[in-house]
Design an enzyme around this catalytic site. Structure first.
Site, PDB file in Angstrom:
ATOM      1  CG  HIS A  57      -2.156  -0.808   1.079  1.00  0.00           C
ATOM      2  ND1 HIS A  57      -3.224  -0.438   0.279  1.00  0.00           N
ATOM      3  CD2 HIS A  57      -2.513  -1.994   1.637  1.00  0.00           C
ATOM      4  CE1 HIS A  57      -4.179  -1.352   0.353  1.00  0.00           C
ATOM      5  NE2 HIS A  57      -3.774  -2.308   1.175  1.00  0.00           N
TER       6      HIS A  57
ATOM      7  CG  ASP B 123      -7.233  -3.080   1.065  1.00  0.00           C
ATOM      8  OD1 ASP B 123      -6.530  -3.975   0.576  1.00  0.00           O
ATOM      9  OD2 ASP B 123      -6.952  -2.511   2.135  1.00  0.00           O
TER      10      ASP B 123
ATOM     11  CD  GLU C 276      -5.313  -8.358   4.295  1.00  0.00           C
ATOM     12  OE1 GLU C 276      -5.062  -7.934   5.428  1.00  0.00           O
ATOM     13  OE2 GLU C 276      -4.933  -7.779   3.251  1.00  0.00           O
TER      14      GLU C 276
ATOM     15  CG  HIS D  66      -4.155  -6.861  -0.079  1.00  0.00           C
ATOM     16  ND1 HIS D  66      -3.755  -5.691   0.539  1.00  0.00           N
ATOM     17  CD2 HIS D  66      -3.093  -7.301  -0.786  1.00  0.00           C
ATOM     18  CE1 HIS D  66      -2.497  -5.453   0.234  1.00  0.00           C
ATOM     19  NE2 HIS D  66      -2.072  -6.417  -0.587  1.00  0.00           N
TER      20      HIS D  66
END
EC number: 3.4.13.22
Length: 216
Positions: free
Chosen positions: A117, A124, A185, A188
């Site tokens: 990120h 996301d 996740e 993600h």
């Protein structure tokens, strides 16, 4: 469930970065963006241009659109998220060693030294209908492994058939344009970072940590 390489794995950090210099660009006006994690400066709505172009090419069935939740994250914010979650794990699971807590925390938040990120290389996101109603994905975006009882893992077997079908739609669309998922996740996805390079066999990452606002 297949073996998962966590982003804290030394093999990820060992991958070199050859910064390609692509700019951070604003996603707003090009894709649908949610404001739940909006910051005052709008950093959350920025991605590297190459990642955004791939998202724009992702083909989805009728009735499905991408909904961007968070892109770029400042280094200080990333560090805070990781340390706070690691501290919470050490409190809730006092038998964990420091190294075990570090690895466990990386299921949900990346250590800052390898965080995609902070490079503008990760996004996301979820799926929604054309009128903005989110599709059932089995958990909310950013539900951690403890509160979701592992249902946040992309391949979790405990979610409904509809949520599984929706995740499969997301996976098919984003893998087809070269993105990789972090398997703990479902929301993600990244391109050009170290985890992407490890997952695809690329010789190096394309994007390293960058600052915000973008240089003019």
């Amino acid at each position: 469930m297949r073996d998962i390489v966590l982003i804290s794995d030394p093999r990820v950090a060992a991958i070199s970065v050859r910064e390609c210099g692509e700019p951070l660009v604003d996603v707003r006006g090009r894709l649908r963006v949610d404001s739940r994690l909006a910051d005052v400066d709008g950093a959350y709505a920025h991605l590297r241009s190459g990642l955004l172009e791939r998202l724009e090419k992702a083909a989805l069935p009728e009735g499905y659109e991408l909904l961007i939740v968070e892109g770029y994250r400042p280094i200080t914010t990333q560090r805070t998220y990781f340390e706070e979650y690691k501290t919470r794990l050490l409190i809730d699971f006092p038998d964990l060693s420091a190294d075990e807590a570090h690895a466990a925390a990386s299921r949900y938040v990346s250590p800052v030294e390898v965080a995609p990120h902070t490079a503008g290389a990760a996004v996301d996101l979820t799926l929604c209908s054309p009128d903005g109603v989110e599709h059932d994905m089995g958990t909310a975006v950013n539900d951690n492994p403890e509160e979701s009882e592992g249902a946040c893992y992309t391949a979790a077997a405990t979610i409904s058939a509809q949520a599984r079908a929706n995740r499969e739609i997301l996976v098919a669309a984003l893998e087809s344009v070269g993105l990789v998922n972090y398997p703990t996740e479902w929301w993600h996805w990244s391109y050009g970072d170290r985890y992407w390079a490890m997952s695809t066999g690329a010789p190096h990452a394309l994007y390293g940590p960058t600052s915000f606002p973008p240089a003019s």
